[in-house]
Design an enzyme around this catalytic site. Structure first.
Site, short mmCIF file in Angstrom:
data_model
loop_
_atom_site.label_atom_id
_atom_site.label_comp_id
_atom_site.label_asym_id
_atom_site.label_seq_id
_atom_site.Cartn_x
_atom_site.Cartn_y
_atom_site.Cartn_z
N ASP A 53 1.29 -0.97 -0.02
CA ASP A 53 0.47 -0.19 0.06
C ASP A 53 0.68 1.22 -0.36
O ASP A 53 2.14 1.12 0.51
CB ASP A 53 -1.05 0.50 1.25
CG ASP A 53 -0.10 0.11 2.44
OD1 ASP A 53 1.34 -0.11 2.58
OD2 ASP A 53 -0.70 -0.22 3.35
N ASN B 108 -7.80 -1.65 13.33
CA ASN B 108 -9.03 -1.83 13.45
C ASN B 108 -9.22 -2.95 12.21
O ASN B 108 -10.21 -3.07 11.75
CB ASN B 108 -9.66 -1.03 12.66
CG ASN B 108 -8.94 -0.15 11.25
OD1 ASN B 108 -7.97 -0.99 11.20
ND2 ASN B 108 -9.12 0.53 10.75
#
Ligand code: PGA
Length: 243
Positions: A66, A135
């Site tokens: 990413d 998360n």
């Protein structure tokens, strides 16, 4: 998903062993590498192995998982810059085998398509190494990401933006690009790496919870060749499991 819990002190070596074994079995493997705190010492371990002649990565093709949006080219916090600093400059992967996502191009969507095509043209990824956010995100596949998602531009969750403060960025990016869940699922082998007490709650969701887009890492666990290596701290809330 195979689950391998190791003592905290053995985590980096255990992951480096896994990656080194993959490279020994398939010297020209196409590998996706993550950034973050989790892999830092693992990359140091791999670097030492290459520098001491125990391992060669000379035929590996390396892809970044990413990248932050809108960080200037000079920013040391860019994922590509950290990969160079922590791994690429220390090992023998030829520079022409290193692929990074460039978020400074005018057409980011087109860049994402070309990144996917590059992976496909090389025969697909053999190994995707991924960390997990608190998360449950994978790369920047934030909660709400779908199994059908490919490499794309995404809005970063509030949690990711808050956690990003640890990188001492002048401005916290609100977007990024990431390999998609579907792209990762198409990989031959997935290695999920997790360490630290602060990930323990997330590990109960990964191991005991339902598969849900709210916790993107759960979307990977039914991959036919997926291994989770976690340390004892990250496993501390799991019952019936031990190192
Ligand atoms: P970390 O990041 O390794 O810095 O904890 C993992 C992630 O957010 O994917």
């Amino acid at each position: 998903m195979k689950v391998n819990i190791v003592d905290d002190a053995k985590f980096d070596t255990a992951v480096a062993d896994f990656i080194a074994e993959e490279v020994r079995c398939n010297p020209s493997a196409n590998i996706c590498f993550p950034t973050g705190d989790t892999p830092k010492k693992i990359y140091r371990e791999l670097s030492l192995r290459v520098q001491s002649g125990q391992l060669s990565m000379a035929s590996v093709h390396a892809f970044g998982l990413d990248e932050w949006g809108s960080l200037p080219e000079t920013s040391k916090a860019r994922c590509s810059a950290r990969m160079y600093e922590q791994l690429y400059r220390n090992v023998d992967i030829p520079s022409e085998h290193i692929y990074c996502m460039d978020t400074l191009v005018p057409d980011v969507d087109d860049m994402c398509k070309k990144y996917e095509k590059r992976i496909a043209d090389l025969g697909g990824l053999n190994l995707a190494i991924v960390g997990v956010g608190i998360n449950g995100h994978i790369g920047f596949n934030e909660p709400g990401s779908q199994k059908t998602d490919r490499t794309r531009k995404v809005t970063l969750s509030a949690t990711t933006q808050r956690v990003a403060k640890k990188y001492q960025l002048d401005v916290i990016p609100t977007w990024g690009v990431t390999l998609g869940i579907q792209t990762l699922f198409a990989t031959e082998k997935i290695l999920i790496i997790v360490n630290g007490q602060h990930k323990a709650d997330m590990m109960t969701k990964l191991i005991n919870g339902l598969e849900t887009t709210n916790v993107p890492v759960t979307l990977l666990r039914n991959h036919p060749n997926c291994t989770l290596i976690l340390d004892s701290s990250a496993a501390s809330l799991l019952t019936g499991w031990q190192a």
